[in-house]
Motif scaffolding. Structure first.
Motif, mmCIF file in Angstrom:
data_model
loop_
_atom_site.group_PDB
_atom_site.id
_atom_site.type_symbol
_atom_site.label_atom_id
_atom_site.label_comp_id
_atom_site.label_asym_id
_atom_site.label_seq_id
_atom_site.Cartn_x
_atom_site.Cartn_y
_atom_site.Cartn_z
ATOM 1 N N VAL A 1 1.533 4.890 -16.010
ATOM 2 C CA VAL A 1 1.152 5.147 -14.623
ATOM 3 C C VAL A 1 2.296 5.836 -13.887
ATOM 4 O O VAL A 1 3.443 5.385 -13.934
ATOM 5 N N LEU A 2 1.969 6.938 -13.191
ATOM 6 C CA LEU A 2 2.955 7.705 -12.430
ATOM 7 C C LEU A 2 3.075 7.193 -10.997
ATOM 8 O O LEU A 2 4.165 7.206 -10.422
ATOM 9 N N SER A 3 1.972 6.769 -10.413
ATOM 10 C CA SER A 3 1.954 6.196 -9.067
ATOM 11 C C SER A 3 0.656 5.423 -8.904
ATOM 12 O O SER A 3 -0.302 5.636 -9.657
ATOM 13 N N PHE A 4 0.622 4.548 -7.904
ATOM 14 C CA PHE A 4 -0.550 3.702 -7.686
ATOM 15 C C PHE A 4 -0.825 3.609 -6.196
ATOM 16 O O PHE A 4 0.021 3.113 -5.434
ATOM 17 N N VAL A 5 -1.982 4.095 -5.788
ATOM 18 C CA VAL A 5 -2.475 3.899 -4.418
ATOM 19 C C VAL A 5 -3.496 2.770 -4.471
ATOM 20 O O VAL A 5 -4.582 2.923 -5.032
ATOM 21 N N ASP A 6 -3.142 1.633 -3.892
ATOM 22 C CA ASP A 6 -3.990 0.449 -3.858
ATOM 23 C C ASP A 6 -4.665 0.396 -2.492
ATOM 24 O O ASP A 6 -4.020 0.096 -1.479
ATOM 25 N N ILE A 7 -5.963 0.691 -2.455
ATOM 26 C CA ILE A 7 -6.708 0.722 -1.194
ATOM 27 C C ILE A 7 -7.367 -0.642 -0.998
ATOM 28 O O ILE A 7 -8.460 -0.913 -1.501
ATOM 29 N N GLU A 8 -6.641 -1.527 -0.334
ATOM 30 C CA GLU A 8 -7.116 -2.892 -0.074
ATOM 31 C C GLU A 8 -7.641 -3.574 -1.334
ATOM 32 O O GLU A 8 -8.649 -4.293 -1.302
ATOM 33 N N GLY A 9 -6.972 -3.351 -2.449
ATOM 34 C CA GLY A 9 -7.265 -4.116 -3.646
ATOM 35 C C GLY A 9 -6.678 -5.514 -3.531
ATOM 36 O O GLY A 9 -5.704 -5.737 -2.818
ATOM 37 N N ASN A 10 -7.239 -6.450 -4.244
ATOM 38 C CA ASN A 10 -6.813 -7.851 -4.133
ATOM 39 C C ASN A 10 -5.412 -8.050 -4.681
ATOM 40 O O ASN A 10 -5.144 -7.745 -5.840
ATOM 41 N N ILE A 11 -4.528 -8.596 -3.842
ATOM 42 C CA ILE A 11 -3.206 -9.016 -4.307
ATOM 43 C C ILE A 11 -2.863 -10.420 -3.811
ATOM 44 O O ILE A 11 -1.786 -10.936 -4.119
ATOM 45 N N ALA A 12 -3.775 -11.054 -3.062
ATOM 46 C CA ALA A 12 -3.552 -12.397 -2.530
ATOM 47 C C ALA A 12 -4.899 -13.069 -2.293
ATOM 48 O O ALA A 12 -5.925 -12.388 -2.167
ATOM 49 N N PRO A 13 -4.925 -14.405 -2.211
ATOM 50 C CA PRO A 13 -6.197 -15.101 -1.997
ATOM 51 C C PRO A 13 -6.949 -14.656 -0.748
ATOM 52 O O PRO A 13 -8.190 -14.653 -0.735
ATOM 53 N N GLU A 14 -6.235 -14.254 0.294
ATOM 54 C CA GLU A 14 -6.902 -13.872 1.545
ATOM 55 C C GLU A 14 -7.736 -12.599 1.401
ATOM 56 O O GLU A 14 -8.539 -12.274 2.294
ATOM 57 N N PHE B 1 6.909 1.934 -10.598
ATOM 58 C CA PHE B 1 6.666 3.297 -10.141
ATOM 59 C C PHE B 1 6.265 3.248 -8.666
ATOM 60 O O PHE B 1 6.014 2.164 -8.118
ATOM 61 N N PRO B 2 6.205 4.398 -7.969
ATOM 62 C CA PRO B 2 5.842 4.382 -6.540
ATOM 63 C C PRO B 2 4.470 3.772 -6.304
ATOM 64 O O PRO B 2 3.504 4.092 -7.007
ATOM 65 N N ARG B 3 4.402 2.889 -5.306
ATOM 66 C CA ARG B 3 3.163 2.202 -4.954
ATOM 67 C C ARG B 3 2.895 2.371 -3.470
ATOM 68 O O ARG B 3 3.812 2.300 -2.651
ATOM 69 N N MET B 4 1.642 2.555 -3.141
ATOM 70 C CA MET B 4 1.199 2.606 -1.748
ATOM 71 C C MET B 4 0.087 1.589 -1.559
ATOM 72 O O MET B 4 -0.817 1.488 -2.399
ATOM 73 N N PHE B 5 0.168 0.824 -0.482
ATOM 74 C CA PHE B 5 -0.927 -0.065 -0.117
ATOM 75 C C PHE B 5 -1.582 0.502 1.129
ATOM 76 O O PHE B 5 -0.952 0.617 2.185
ATOM 77 N N MET B 6 -2.847 0.886 1.001
ATOM 78 C CA MET B 6 -3.603 1.493 2.093
ATOM 79 C C MET B 6 -4.562 0.463 2.674
ATOM 80 O O MET B 6 -5.229 -0.264 1.926
ATOM 81 N N ARG C 1 -3.044 10.667 2.903
ATOM 82 C CA ARG C 1 -2.051 9.679 2.482
ATOM 83 C C ARG C 1 -1.925 9.607 0.957
ATOM 84 O O ARG C 1 -0.840 9.389 0.421
ATOM 85 N N ILE C 2 -3.032 9.785 0.249
ATOM 86 C CA ILE C 2 -2.954 9.848 -1.213
ATOM 87 C C ILE C 2 -2.084 11.026 -1.634
ATOM 88 O O ILE C 2 -1.207 10.913 -2.493
ATOM 89 N N ALA C 3 -2.307 12.176 -0.998
ATOM 90 C CA ALA C 3 -1.509 13.364 -1.313
ATOM 91 C C ALA C 3 -0.041 13.143 -0.970
ATOM 92 O O ALA C 3 0.859 13.625 -1.684
ATOM 93 N N HIS C 4 0.228 12.405 0.109
ATOM 94 C CA HIS C 4 1.604 12.137 0.515
ATOM 95 C C HIS C 4 2.360 11.385 -0.572
ATOM 96 O O HIS C 4 3.504 11.728 -0.896
ATOM 97 N N LEU C 5 1.744 10.374 -1.167
ATOM 98 C CA LEU C 5 2.441 9.625 -2.211
ATOM 99 C C LEU C 5 2.698 10.500 -3.431
ATOM 100 O O LEU C 5 3.755 10.434 -4.050
ATOM 101 N N ARG D 1 3.120 13.739 -3.453
ATOM 102 C CA ARG D 1 4.236 14.654 -3.131
ATOM 103 C C ARG D 1 5.566 13.916 -3.243
ATOM 104 O O ARG D 1 6.550 14.479 -3.723
ATOM 105 N N PHE D 2 5.592 12.662 -2.818
ATOM 106 C CA PHE D 2 6.805 11.853 -2.938
ATOM 107 C C PHE D 2 7.205 11.731 -4.409
ATOM 108 O O PHE D 2 8.383 11.830 -4.760
ATOM 109 N N CYS D 3 6.208 11.510 -5.280
ATOM 110 C CA CYS D 3 6.511 11.383 -6.706
ATOM 111 C C CYS D 3 7.073 12.686 -7.267
ATOM 112 O O CYS D 3 7.954 12.665 -8.135
ATOM 113 N N ALA D 4 6.570 13.816 -6.741
ATOM 114 C CA ALA D 4 7.005 15.112 -7.262
ATOM 115 C C ALA D 4 8.423 15.459 -6.822
ATOM 116 O O ALA D 4 9.133 16.182 -7.519
ATOM 117 N N THR D 5 8.845 14.918 -5.669
ATOM 118 C CA THR D 5 10.159 15.297 -5.119
ATOM 119 C C THR D 5 11.169 14.158 -5.127
ATOM 120 O O THR D 5 12.362 14.402 -4.954
#
Length: 272
Positions: free
Chosen positions: A125-138, A214-219, A261-265, A267-271
């Motif tokens: 995996v090069l980067s991960f955009v997590d769009i409100e995926g489950n990471i906690a019980p709430e 690797f770079p991660r974004m939580f949206m 925002r997906i594109a932003h992450l 671009r961050f990975c590329a630079t």
């Protein structure tokens, strides 16, 4: 628009843990790093078809497909579907399309599937955009309804779930509810929801998410700024992306901001 920029529709026959599938997919080729999209519960691959409309993604191959029990994908045994089953499906689809290293985007159920996939294969995996995926019980505000509103009849539970969702006080809830019975088979709901709750409560998802190398974004939508862990994950190096005028569904409420925002992450990975 050139043919290269459009997508191809495919139907991929698979056998996962002895269960026969025909997985409906959208994809295209390209000479840059691939992007793999995993949709949420009640959504489909078409949530991400507009990747071809944004110049920021020109040249990137992509893959999006309907998860078992959803959309145009067929599954011989709906009762076998769970989040671990969806992870195995993702790995089989990556193998079928010859995708080795990739950017990963997952929403809700697809975010949880993505997290487990990335945890098992972090080198791919090069980067991960997590769009409100489950990471906690709430995060189980949808899936925990399988326990909060117990119902033995799968069809009745799903009908009641749709009505509750239709009247939820959040952006795009009614729009989302309107297509649920067309996008999800009722027989798949229990296995998906029960496994989501089990993993959210006992799967050490936060530790898994924060350990990814690797770079991660939580949206998340602005209606969900009350999530208790946002400041914490930001302090641990996770990029936060708050989407205005949005609840749980940025692809319906504010897709332009989501794509930016997906594109932003990436671009961050590329630079970076």
């Amino acid at each position: 628009m050139s043919k290269q920029e459009e997508f191809i529709r495919s139907c991929v026959p698979l056998s996962i843990a002895g269960v026969d599938l025909r997985v409906a997919a959208l994809h295209r080729d390209g000479d840059k790093a691939p992007i793999v999209f995993l949709h949420g519960f009640g959504s489909t691959k078409e949530d991400y078809a507009d990747v071809v409309r944004y110049a920021a993604f020109n040249g990137h191959p992509f893959l999006a497909y309907d998860a078992p029990g959803c959309g145009e994908t067929t599954c011989a045994d709906l009762s076998r579907i769970s989040i671990p089953f969806l992870v195995k499906t993702a790995l089989a689809m990556l193998e079928h399309f010859g995708i080795q290293r990739f950017h990963l985007v997952g929403h809700s159920m697809g975010g949880l599937t993505s997290l487990l996939l990335a945890h098992q294969h972090p080198d791919r995996v090069l980067s991960f955009v997590d769009i409100e995926g489950n990471i906690a019980p709430e995060d189980c505000f949808l899936s925990r309804q399988i326990h909060d509103y117990p119902q033995d009849d799968a069809e009745r539970f799903f009908e009641d779930f749709i009505e509750r969702t239709r009247h939820a006080p959040a952006y795009a809830s009614a729009l989302y509810a309107a297509s649920l019975r067309h996008k999800v088979r009722a027989g798949a709901v229990r296995g998906i929801f029960e496994s989501m709750v089990e993993l959210s409560d006992h799967g050490e998802l936060m530790d898994k998410f924060l350990s990814l190398p690797f770079p991660r974004m939580f949206m998340y939508g602005e209606q969900n700024t009350s999530l208790s862990y946002l400041a914490y994950i930001q302090s641990q190096g996770v990029h936060l992306a708050e989407i205005r005028n949005c609840g749980h569904f940025p692809m319906y409420s504010n897709p332009t901001a989501m794509w930016e925002r997906i594109a932003h992450l990436q671009r961050f990975c590329a630079t970076g």
